[in-house]
Scaffold this active site. Structure first.
Site, PDB file in Angstrom:
ATOM      1  CG  ASP A   8      71.591  15.234  35.618  1.00  0.00           C
ATOM      2  OD1 ASP A   8      71.025  15.814  36.560  1.00  0.00           O
ATOM      3  OD2 ASP A   8      72.772  15.446  35.295  1.00  0.00           O
ATOM      4  CG  ASP A 129      76.120  25.593  35.257  1.00  0.00           C
ATOM      5  OD1 ASP A 129      75.928  25.458  36.477  1.00  0.00           O
ATOM      6  OD2 ASP A 129      75.264  25.307  34.397  1.00  0.00           O
TER       7      ASP A 129
END
Length: 241
Positions: A8, A129
């Protein structure tokens, strides 16, 4: 089962968030390019990257870093974070990534998802998500009153090549992935599903494999690597096990 070690990126650094909270992040010393090199050296073939700056701004902020990783290492990269238009998809495909992950932009605009799948066949992944069964978008800051399974039914025939299902309540928490919900999503999906969120130990990888579910393609491992709970040597043994 494919193993996707994660990177990330925020402010050019490797970071990990707790439940997607940008105020609750850990920064790591290793650069994204060096971290990708570590994964390559350990024999990993797949890589999951999220441009967190992109997720916040809706732009391909870290394209330069992605290009460097692609050019230096022979890895199959899936990349997401702030991909909101076909030009951004095209930039990543031109850079040489394997799949572009569409999330908020695709969920809010199904026509965008449909066109992306038509224009970039077998190169579009869909990031779903969920929090308590409902979809979240915009860096998980906006909770929608849409059930993940209901949305999936609507877009199932668009030609998505992979679904990345993340249980937000588990992400970054190292409390084990939500395998039951992932299996449920895989049952609805026309394409393979990747497990995301909550991997805490090598045992979680073994449990995912024991599902022996042909629709579950792989698993993403992030924070547990950075925090040392899972050693790369140990994880690498699971690639072909």
């Amino acid at each position: 089962m494919k193993i996707f070690p994660a990177i990330d990126i925020k402010d050019k650094k490797c970071v990990r968030l707790i439940k997607g909270d940008f105020e609750n992040k850990t920064e790591y010393e290793t650069s994204p390019i060096d971290q990708a090199g570590k994964y390559k050296d350990h024999g990993f073939k797949n890589l999951h990257i999220v441009d967190l700056d992109g997720a916040l701004t809706g732009k391909t902020v870290n394209l330069d870093i992605i290009k460097k990783i692609v050019s230096k290492y022979d890895l199959k990269i899936e990349i997401g974070g702030g991909v909101r238009n076909l030009d951004s998809v095209n930039q990543y495909i031109d850079a040489g990534v394997d799949k572009v992950i569409l999330g908020s932009g695709a969920i809010k605009n199904k026509e965008f998802l449909k066109k992306a799948c038509e224009n970039f066949k077998n190169q579009i992944a869909l990031g779903l998500d969920a929090k308590d069964g409902n979809l979240s978008v915009s860096g998980w800051k906006e909770n929608l009153e849409i059930k993940t399974t209901d949305f999936l039914k609507e877009v199932n025939d668009y030609g998505v090549s992979r679904i990345i299902f993340t249980d937000i309540n588990r992400d970054g928490m190292k409390t084990s992935p939500n395998l039951d919900e992932t299996v449920k999503i895989a049952g609805f999906s026309n394409c393979p599903v990747v497990i995301s969120g909550g991997v805490s130990s090598i045992n979680d990888i073994k449990k995912a494999k024991e599902l022996n579910n042909k629709k579950i393609e792989g698993i993403i491992v992030g924070k547990a690597i950075y925090d040392g709970d899972i050693k790369l040597d140990e994880l690498a043994k699971e690639i072909n096990a």
